[in-house]
Design a protein around this motif. Structure first.
Motif, mmCIF file in Angstrom:
data_model
loop_
_atom_site.group_PDB
_atom_site.id
_atom_site.type_symbol
_atom_site.label_atom_id
_atom_site.label_comp_id
_atom_site.label_asym_id
_atom_site.label_seq_id
_atom_site.Cartn_x
_atom_site.Cartn_y
_atom_site.Cartn_z
ATOM 1 N N LEU A 121 9.120 -44.039 -14.037
ATOM 2 C CA LEU A 121 9.855 -43.482 -15.174
ATOM 3 C C LEU A 121 11.344 -43.596 -14.651
ATOM 4 O O LEU A 121 12.205 -44.257 -15.722
ATOM 5 N N LYS A 122 11.896 -43.182 -13.697
ATOM 6 C CA LYS A 122 13.264 -43.373 -13.391
ATOM 7 C C LYS A 122 13.782 -44.927 -13.329
ATOM 8 O O LYS A 122 14.818 -44.992 -13.946
ATOM 9 N N LYS A 123 13.011 -45.858 -12.729
ATOM 10 C CA LYS A 123 13.479 -47.114 -12.773
ATOM 11 C C LYS A 123 13.451 -47.742 -13.973
ATOM 12 O O LYS A 123 14.143 -48.562 -14.218
ATOM 13 N N GLY A 124 12.496 -47.145 -14.970
ATOM 14 C CA GLY A 124 12.549 -47.692 -16.367
ATOM 15 C C GLY A 124 13.689 -47.365 -16.923
ATOM 16 O O GLY A 124 14.291 -48.140 -17.996
ATOM 17 N N VAL A 183 19.187 -47.960 -19.273
ATOM 18 C CA VAL A 183 20.545 -47.674 -19.337
ATOM 19 C C VAL A 183 21.384 -48.856 -19.060
ATOM 20 O O VAL A 183 22.411 -49.001 -19.607
ATOM 21 N N GLU A 184 20.918 -49.751 -18.189
ATOM 22 C CA GLU A 184 21.819 -50.896 -17.705
ATOM 23 C C GLU A 184 21.799 -51.744 -18.928
ATOM 24 O O GLU A 184 23.072 -52.217 -19.134
ATOM 25 N N GLN A 185 20.808 -52.015 -19.741
ATOM 26 C CA GLN A 185 20.790 -52.920 -20.947
ATOM 27 C C GLN A 185 21.478 -52.363 -21.921
ATOM 28 O O GLN A 185 22.056 -53.091 -22.600
ATOM 29 N N LEU A 186 21.512 -50.978 -22.140
ATOM 30 C CA LEU A 186 22.406 -50.422 -23.238
ATOM 31 C C LEU A 186 24.153 -50.632 -22.540
ATOM 32 O O LEU A 186 24.686 -50.909 -23.663
ATOM 33 N N LYS A 187 24.344 -50.440 -21.573
ATOM 34 C CA LYS A 187 25.567 -50.797 -21.042
ATOM 35 C C LYS A 187 26.149 -52.016 -21.482
ATOM 36 O O LYS A 187 27.173 -52.362 -21.941
ATOM 37 N N LEU A 188 25.078 -53.045 -21.135
ATOM 38 C CA LEU A 188 25.609 -54.408 -21.411
ATOM 39 C C LEU A 188 25.553 -54.601 -22.944
ATOM 40 O O LEU A 188 26.601 -55.180 -23.379
ATOM 41 N N GLU A 189 24.705 -53.998 -23.521
ATOM 42 C CA GLU A 189 25.057 -54.322 -25.049
ATOM 43 C C GLU A 189 26.278 -53.630 -25.689
ATOM 44 O O GLU A 189 26.771 -53.993 -26.614
ATOM 45 N N MET A 190 26.533 -52.617 -25.019
ATOM 46 C CA MET A 190 27.881 -51.677 -25.372
ATOM 47 C C MET A 190 28.941 -52.847 -25.030
ATOM 48 O O MET A 190 30.084 -52.416 -25.847
ATOM 49 N N GLU A 191 28.969 -53.222 -23.842
ATOM 50 C CA GLU A 191 30.155 -54.049 -23.410
ATOM 51 C C GLU A 191 30.463 -55.127 -24.456
ATOM 52 O O GLU A 191 31.240 -55.690 -24.858
#
Length: 150
Positions: free
Chosen positions: A80-83, A88-96
């Motif tokens: 779950l943590k890896k998922g 979170v990384e995907q959301l960070k990229l989208e926010m950028e």
């Protein structure tokens, strides 16, 4: 041993072999009682040891089951943590990407405002031209009506 202290001393009237046999008999019965008590304690001890060993085995099985469950839960949590980390990384990229798009739009905003103002000026001029044309038409129409009236 208490039987020995309370037993009366052998009397001299009894023959020595009988006197010797009498004290031995209570002593032997004391040993028999003692032997029975030892056997009872030994069997109780064996039962207790057996119960303790069973309990010990149950505790080991329980502990093994708990450890297995803990490992399973830890593995699930790691998954779950890896998922979540991935999301979170995907959301960070989208926010950028969104930030970059906003910055780009901010940069284009003055040009859009200028274009909009130019477009508004052109629209205003077109409207003024139409208004003037309507005025001219209205004035001409009024003149005709006045001229045709007697």
């Amino acid at each position: 041993m208490a039987a020995e202290t309370t037993a009366p001393p052998p009397s001299s009237s009894l023959p020595p072999p009988a006197a010797a046999a009498a004290p031995r008999h209570p002593r032997l019965s004391g040993f028999g009682q003692l032997d029975a008590s030892v056997k009872e304690l030994t069997s109780s001890q064996a039962e207790l040891l057996e119960k303790i060993q069973k309990l010990k085995q149950e505790v080991q099985n329980w502990r093994s089951n708990v450890e297995t469950q803990v490992r399973t839960c830890q593995n699930e949590l790691q998954g779950l943590k890896k998922g979540l980390d991935s999301e979170v990384e995907q959301l960070k990229l989208e926010m950028e990407e969104i930030r970059s798009a906003i910055q780009e739009e901010k940069g284009n905003l003055p040009a859009q405002i200028t274009n909009s103002e130019t477009s508004n000026n052109d629209t205003e001029q077109a409207l003024q031209t139409q208004v003037q044309a309507l005025k001219v038409d209205t004035d001409a129409s009024m003149e005709e009506q006045t001229a045709t009236q007697p």
